[in-house]
Scaffold this motif. Structure first.
Motif, mmCIF file in Angstrom:
data_model
loop_
_atom_site.group_PDB
_atom_site.id
_atom_site.type_symbol
_atom_site.label_atom_id
_atom_site.label_comp_id
_atom_site.label_asym_id
_atom_site.label_seq_id
_atom_site.Cartn_x
_atom_site.Cartn_y
_atom_site.Cartn_z
ATOM 1 N N CYS A 80 4.026 -3.099 -9.646
ATOM 2 C CA CYS A 80 4.797 -2.436 -8.598
ATOM 3 C C CYS A 80 6.278 -2.543 -8.954
ATOM 4 O O CYS A 80 6.654 -3.183 -9.941
ATOM 5 C CB CYS A 80 4.505 -3.047 -7.225
ATOM 6 N N ALA A 81 7.129 -1.935 -8.144
ATOM 7 C CA ALA A 81 8.565 -1.875 -8.444
ATOM 8 C C ALA A 81 9.220 -3.254 -8.492
ATOM 9 O O ALA A 81 10.238 -3.429 -9.161
ATOM 10 C CB ALA A 81 9.276 -0.991 -7.418
ATOM 11 N N SER A 82 8.648 -4.247 -7.816
ATOM 12 C CA SER A 82 9.231 -5.591 -7.848
ATOM 13 C C SER A 82 8.585 -6.486 -8.900
ATOM 14 O O SER A 82 8.941 -7.659 -9.022
ATOM 15 C CB SER A 82 9.151 -6.241 -6.462
ATOM 16 N N GLY A 83 7.630 -5.967 -9.688
ATOM 17 C CA GLY A 83 7.099 -6.692 -10.833
ATOM 18 C C GLY A 83 5.736 -7.321 -10.672
ATOM 19 O O GLY A 83 5.153 -7.778 -11.655
ATOM 20 N N GLU A 84 5.194 -7.377 -9.460
ATOM 21 C CA GLU A 84 3.861 -7.949 -9.290
ATOM 22 C C GLU A 84 2.814 -7.028 -9.918
ATOM 23 O O GLU A 84 2.979 -5.823 -9.958
ATOM 24 C CB GLU A 84 3.535 -8.155 -7.800
ATOM 25 N N LEU A 85 1.732 -7.626 -10.401
ATOM 26 C CA LEU A 85 0.617 -6.860 -10.941
ATOM 27 C C LEU A 85 -0.170 -6.280 -9.772
ATOM 28 O O LEU A 85 -0.417 -6.961 -8.787
ATOM 29 C CB LEU A 85 -0.286 -7.758 -11.780
ATOM 30 N N VAL A 86 -0.543 -5.016 -9.881
ATOM 31 C CA VAL A 86 -1.269 -4.342 -8.803
ATOM 32 C C VAL A 86 -2.659 -3.990 -9.314
ATOM 33 O O VAL A 86 -2.819 -3.347 -10.351
ATOM 34 C CB VAL A 86 -0.534 -3.069 -8.328
ATOM 35 N N CYS A 87 -3.663 -4.437 -8.557
ATOM 36 C CA CYS A 87 -5.059 -4.246 -8.949
ATOM 37 C C CYS A 87 -5.852 -3.631 -7.813
ATOM 38 O O CYS A 87 -5.448 -3.688 -6.655
ATOM 39 C CB CYS A 87 -5.694 -5.596 -9.275
ATOM 40 N N LEU A 88 -6.980 -3.058 -8.167
ATOM 41 C CA LEU A 88 -7.952 -2.589 -7.191
ATOM 42 C C LEU A 88 -9.154 -3.514 -7.262
ATOM 43 O O LEU A 88 -9.775 -3.654 -8.322
ATOM 44 C CB LEU A 88 -8.397 -1.164 -7.500
ATOM 45 N N GLY A 89 -9.474 -4.158 -6.158
ATOM 46 C CA GLY A 89 -10.654 -5.015 -6.076
ATOM 47 C C GLY A 89 -11.769 -4.298 -5.353
ATOM 48 O O GLY A 89 -11.541 -3.341 -4.612
ATOM 49 N N GLY A 90 -12.991 -4.778 -5.549
ATOM 50 C CA GLY A 90 -14.129 -4.098 -4.955
ATOM 51 C C GLY A 90 -14.312 -2.734 -5.576
ATOM 52 O O GLY A 90 -14.614 -1.761 -4.894
ATOM 53 N N TYR A 91 -14.141 -2.670 -6.883
ATOM 54 C CA TYR A 91 -14.031 -1.397 -7.590
ATOM 55 C C TYR A 91 -15.195 -1.207 -8.554
ATOM 56 O O TYR A 91 -15.476 -2.074 -9.379
ATOM 57 C CB TYR A 91 -12.717 -1.392 -8.365
ATOM 58 N N LEU A 92 -15.858 -0.073 -8.445
ATOM 59 C CA LEU A 92 -16.861 0.340 -9.426
ATOM 60 C C LEU A 92 -16.324 1.535 -10.190
ATOM 61 O O LEU A 92 -15.644 2.389 -9.629
ATOM 62 C CB LEU A 92 -18.175 0.708 -8.744
ATOM 63 N N MET A 93 -16.625 1.584 -11.460
ATOM 64 C CA MET A 93 -16.116 2.639 -12.326
ATOM 65 C C MET A 93 -16.592 4.020 -11.849
ATOM 66 O O MET A 93 -17.766 4.200 -11.535
ATOM 67 C CB MET A 93 -16.588 2.413 -13.764
ATOM 68 N N PRO A 94 -15.695 5.009 -11.808
ATOM 69 C CA PRO A 94 -16.091 6.365 -11.402
ATOM 70 C C PRO A 94 -17.200 6.938 -12.281
ATOM 71 O O PRO A 94 -18.018 7.728 -11.809
ATOM 72 C CB PRO A 94 -14.802 7.173 -11.557
ATOM 73 N N SER A 95 -17.250 6.520 -13.540
ATOM 74 C CA SER A 95 -18.280 7.026 -14.452
ATOM 75 C C SER A 95 -19.679 6.563 -14.055
ATOM 76 O O SER A 95 -20.668 7.091 -14.545
ATOM 77 C CB SER A 95 -17.973 6.584 -15.886
#
Length: 161
Positions: A80-95
Motif C-alpha cells: 500500500c502507499a504507506s509500505g505495508e504488504l497487502v494480501c488477500l486471505g481466504g483466497y482460491l485461485m480463479p483458475s
C-alpha cells in the motif's frame, strides 16, 4: 525465479544459465513479491492431488534460503502507499473456478475463511519488517476491480478510516 521443464522450478542464485538452485518450488512474481532487508516475501503455488491450485504466502531468508510459510490460502498483491504488504486471505485461485468447482467447496470445509462463489476475501496488511498482520478487514468487493484503488493506492491509515 526460474520456471522450466528442463530443470526444477525455484529460486536460483547466479546467472540465468549458470545459476544454482537454492530453494525448489513454484513461486510467483506476477501479483506480488517484495524484498524487505534480507527477506523475500512471495506467493508459493502448489497443486493438490485432485488438481486444485493453492497459494500461500511465504517469507524466504535471502542469506540462508530458508522458507517460512506465513499464511495459507493467501496471495500477496503488493504494497500500500504507506509500505505495508497487502494480501488477500481466504483466497482460491480463479483458475480453479471456485464458484462452480465442487472440489473447491470441499477444500473450503478445511479453511473457514474461504467462501467459494462470492467476491469476498479478507484483506490483510502485514508489517514488512516482521511479517505480522497489523490490520485485516473482510471486503465483499475485494476480488473486483476496485482492489487497487481501495487498498494499494492508499495508506493503511486511510484504509482504516
Amino acid at each position: 525465479m526460474k520456471y522450466s521443464s528442463l530443470s526444477p522450478n525455484g529460486l536460483y542464485q547466479g546467472g540465468q544459465t549458470t545459476g544454482v538452485l537454492k530453494l525448489e518450488g513454484t513461486f510467483g512474481y506476477d501479483w506480488g513479491a517484495a524484498v524487505e532487508g534480507d527477506s523475500l516475501y512471495l506467493n508459493e503455488y502448489t497443486s493438490t492431488d485432485v488438481g486444485v491450485m493453492l497459494c500461500r504466502l511465504v517469507r524466504v531468508d535471502l542469506t540462508t534460503f530458508e522458507k517460512e510459510v506465513l499464511l495459507r490460502d493467501t496471495i500477496l498483491r503488493g504494497r500500500c502507499a504507506s509500505g505495508e504488504l497487502v494480501c488477500l486471505g481466504g483466497y482460491l485461485m480463479p483458475s480453479d473456478f471456485p464458484a462452480t468447482n465442487p472440489l473447491c467447496r470441499f477444500y473450503a470445509m478445511s479453511a473457514p475463511s474461504i467462501r467459494p462463489g462470492d467476491d469476498s476475501a479478507v484483506v490483510l496488511f502485514l508489517d514488512p519488517q516482521t511479517g505480522e498482520t497489523v490490520y485485516a478487514v473482510r471486503d465483499d468487493q475485494a476480488l473486483t476491480d476496485v482492489f487497487e484503488s481501495r487498498y494499494l493506492q492508499r495508506t493503511l491509515q486511510e484504509v482504516m478510516g
